[in-house]
Design a protein around this motif. Sequence first.
Motif, PDB file in Angstrom:
ATOM      1  N   UNK A  84       0.843  -1.203   0.000  1.00  0.00           N
ATOM      2  CA  UNK A  84       0.000   0.000   0.000  1.00  0.00           C
ATOM      3  C   UNK A  84       0.879   1.253   0.000  1.00  0.00           C
ATOM      4  N   UNK A  85       0.576   2.165  -0.946  1.00  0.00           N
ATOM      5  CA  UNK A  85       1.173   3.501  -0.883  1.00  0.00           C
ATOM      6  C   UNK A  85       0.137   4.415  -0.245  1.00  0.00           C
ATOM      7  N   UNK A  86       0.420   4.914   0.972  1.00  0.00           N
ATOM      8  CA  UNK A  86      -0.555   5.793   1.627  1.00  0.00           C
ATOM      9  C   UNK A  86      -0.764   7.084   0.834  1.00  0.00           C
ATOM     10  N   UNK A  87      -1.894   7.721   1.060  1.00  0.00           N
ATOM     11  CA  UNK A  87      -2.129   9.068   0.548  1.00  0.00           C
ATOM     12  C   UNK A  87      -1.401  10.017   1.513  1.00  0.00           C
ATOM     13  N   UNK A  88      -0.146  10.318   1.189  1.00  0.00           N
ATOM     14  CA  UNK A  88       0.737  11.016   2.128  1.00  0.00           C
ATOM     15  C   UNK A  88       0.170  12.364   2.575  1.00  0.00           C
ATOM     16  N   UNK A  89      -0.389  13.121   1.636  1.00  0.00           N
ATOM     17  CA  UNK A  89      -0.941  14.442   1.989  1.00  0.00           C
ATOM     18  C   UNK A  89      -2.073  14.297   2.997  1.00  0.00           C
ATOM     19  N   UNK A  90      -2.980  13.355   2.725  1.00  0.00           N
ATOM     20  CA  UNK A  90      -4.120  13.187   3.618  1.00  0.00           C
ATOM     21  C   UNK A  90      -3.686  12.683   4.994  1.00  0.00           C
ATOM     22  N   UNK A  91      -2.746  11.732   5.003  1.00  0.00           N
ATOM     23  CA  UNK A  91      -2.275  11.178   6.289  1.00  0.00           C
ATOM     24  C   UNK A  91      -1.652  12.287   7.135  1.00  0.00           C
ATOM     25  N   UNK A  92      -0.908  13.202   6.503  1.00  0.00           N
ATOM     26  CA  UNK A  92      -0.287  14.309   7.257  1.00  0.00           C
ATOM     27  C   UNK A  92      -1.367  15.243   7.828  1.00  0.00           C
ATOM     28  N   UNK A  93      -2.409  15.499   7.035  1.00  0.00           N
ATOM     29  CA  UNK A  93      -3.528  16.329   7.531  1.00  0.00           C
ATOM     30  C   UNK A  93      -4.203  15.653   8.728  1.00  0.00           C
ATOM     31  N   UNK A  94      -4.444  14.353   8.583  1.00  0.00           N
ATOM     32  CA  UNK A  94      -5.081  13.576   9.659  1.00  0.00           C
ATOM     33  C   UNK A  94      -4.222  13.611  10.925  1.00  0.00           C
ATOM     34  N   UNK A  95      -2.896  13.448  10.749  1.00  0.00           N
ATOM     35  CA  UNK A  95      -1.974  13.440  11.893  1.00  0.00           C
ATOM     36  C   UNK A  95      -1.981  14.790  12.612  1.00  0.00           C
ATOM     37  N   UNK A  96      -2.017  15.874  11.814  1.00  0.00           N
ATOM     38  CA  UNK A  96      -2.036  17.220  12.398  1.00  0.00           C
ATOM     39  C   UNK A  96      -3.295  17.413  13.251  1.00  0.00           C
ATOM     40  N   UNK A  97      -4.418  16.931  12.726  1.00  0.00           N
ATOM     41  CA  UNK A  97      -5.703  17.031  13.407  1.00  0.00           C
ATOM     42  C   UNK A  97      -5.700  16.274  14.738  1.00  0.00           C
ATOM     43  N   UNK A  98      -4.965  15.157  14.761  1.00  0.00           N
ATOM     44  CA  UNK A  98      -4.929  14.300  15.954  1.00  0.00           C
ATOM     45  C   UNK A  98      -3.644  14.489  16.783  1.00  0.00           C
ATOM     46  N   UNK A  99      -2.911  15.572  16.479  1.00  0.00           N
ATOM     47  CA  UNK A  99      -1.691  15.918  17.221  1.00  0.00           C
ATOM     48  C   UNK A  99      -0.690  14.758  17.265  1.00  0.00           C
ATOM     49  N   UNK A 100      -0.503  14.137  16.098  1.00  0.00           N
ATOM     50  CA  UNK A 100       0.457  13.031  15.976  1.00  0.00           C
ATOM     51  C   UNK A 100       1.682  13.553  15.234  1.00  0.00           C
ATOM     52  N   UNK A 101       2.862  13.346  15.786  1.00  0.00           N
ATOM     53  CA  UNK A 101       4.103  13.792  15.141  1.00  0.00           C
ATOM     54  C   UNK A 101       4.601  12.692  14.207  1.00  0.00           C
ATOM     55  N   UNK A 102       4.801  13.065  12.930  1.00  0.00           N
ATOM     56  CA  UNK A 102       5.181  12.048  11.932  1.00  0.00           C
ATOM     57  C   UNK A 102       6.638  12.132  11.478  1.00  0.00           C
ATOM     58  N   UNK A 103       7.303  13.255  11.729  1.00  0.00           N
ATOM     59  CA  UNK A 103       8.633  13.430  11.135  1.00  0.00           C
ATOM     60  C   UNK A 103       8.495  13.974   9.727  1.00  0.00           C
ATOM     61  N   UNK A 104       9.596  14.238   9.077  1.00  0.00           N
ATOM     62  CA  UNK A 104       9.563  14.926   7.781  1.00  0.00           C
ATOM     63  C   UNK A 104       9.493  13.990   6.581  1.00  0.00           C
TER      64      UNK A 104
END
Length: 590
Positions: free
Chosen positions: A497-517
């Motif tokens: 699976x290739x995640x939808x990187x843009x959407x996952x980053x938006x979701x992480x921001x909303x849930x205060x999850x730190x993903x790294x760069x």
Amino acid sequence: MTTLTRLFDFPYYQLENYPIADAFVTKQNGIWIKTATQTYIDQANAISRALLRLGIQKDDKIALISSNNRTEWNIMDIGILQTGAQNIPIYPTISEEDYAYILNHSEALYCFVSDQEVYDKVMRIQAQTPLLKQVYSFNHINGCSNWETLLELGADTANQDVVEDRKKSVKPTDLATIIYTSGTTGQPKGVMLSHQNIVSNILDSAPRIPFEAGNSRALSFLPVCHIFERMILYLYQYYGVSVYFGESIDKIGDNIKEVQPHVMSAVPRLIEKVYDKIYAKGAELKGLKKMLFFWAINLGLRYEPYGANGAWYEWQLKWARKLIFSKWKAGLGGKLDLMVSGSAALQPRLARIFAAAEIPIMEGYGLTETSPVITVNDTRNGLFRVGTVGKVIQHVEVKIAEDGEILCKGPNVMLGYYKDPEKTAEAIQNGYFHTGDIGEFDADNFLKITDRKKEMFKTSGGKYIAPQLIENAMKQSRFIEQIMVIGDGEKMPAAFIQPNFDFVREWAKLHHITLGNSNQELIQNAQVIARIEEEVTQLNEKFGSWERIKRFELTPEIWSINEGHLTPTLKLRRKIVLEKYRALYHKIYS
């Protein structure tokens, strides 16, 4: 009165019936430049005269490689075909090795390129293509002859009588083009299509397309080197539709707003991206606006054509269209009445929701080898059914073989594969072309495609898996951009699976999850993996226990044409993807 039997008859038919000032429109330096029907014909004749002066003979081959659709391509196409020569379109994004293979295999004498990048690729393999006499370009490139020099060479009309003689000598059954299919494996195959193959397909598909002749505008951006868009361009000419050429895939959003098209063709991946953007904007709304947006979405997902859901549903839909869906339409230029989709399976939910929004997507089915249309939906006359690719067009016959394979017979079936009688004999048996697709007719003769014959596989437990069905379902998740189901001969299906990187980053921001760069850090994040697992588990419910994805691995790369994951029509190159992620495969099944 022009009789339509050869491809170069279409411009003359348009001139007689719907002469328009904007037959083709291409953007140059920020300005839309219009070419009238008469100018189109005049310039095509100039090209024909010039090619004759260069010594072009009947059945010579001329290659066209363009990064974008443009007026010049179409003028060259008619100019080449009128001489009895063949147009060899080449995908701009394929490898230099494939450029060399196609130019040599087709024995192309001249090559026309769009821009510097394509020109440089051709120059790098020039030494490997001894038959290639000269390269011309559409853009002005230092050191490269420009195509306008041919317009100048052909300006003198003294040999127009020879052009007319050549045109008369071209029979409908003569070869018009060789289209090299990129394929998901091996070297490209040259599909030989005659004038009759493509002309019959245009005329037999035309009754299914609800154009207002002489009064419609189209946006064209799918690669014209593929028979799908090319056939549609001839169809536009037949109906006197003004064709505006999109600058690039990246600028389609801007171009739609500028052009305000009534019609355009698309592939499912692009429609998915349009929907994802609309959905993302709706998710950002607050309060009542957000409630109304998702009410309209849920209503749209239940859509059935021809009022089948009853009066109460239709009354709600009227309000959803007024309050919500009208804004979708405005965002797509305000006048888009029709999208035609081909190349891969369209998710039924997208067919429903865009039809509810009064932007119906008419899904069709066909292959390069069938010129391409075999079936297509039509909103009129009860010919639209969600989840199918429509009914068979006139003069074409389809039957389903015992193993479920779709077989096709008709004037649209190719002459064969160029210089490959063995593969031709394998593909066409007893007059029927074997499509390699698995399908079935419903009770009302609408065709459903279930999978590619070669892509279906068996697990070690002997259960058949149809990967495309599963992949299409999984891509409904906004977390999943691309997916490939694996497991041939293994105990269970799994997936890359290739995640939808843009959407996952938006979701992480909303849930205060730190993903790294980096994407690598993102795919290793336990919360991301857990969330995607939730999506997979939920979507698995649609399938039998043996079909469900039991394990998956995320990939950090964006799957693309340039990196080899996808064909130019955005289909998975399964063998290449499998090789790229061989280590992940072993991790899953070890």
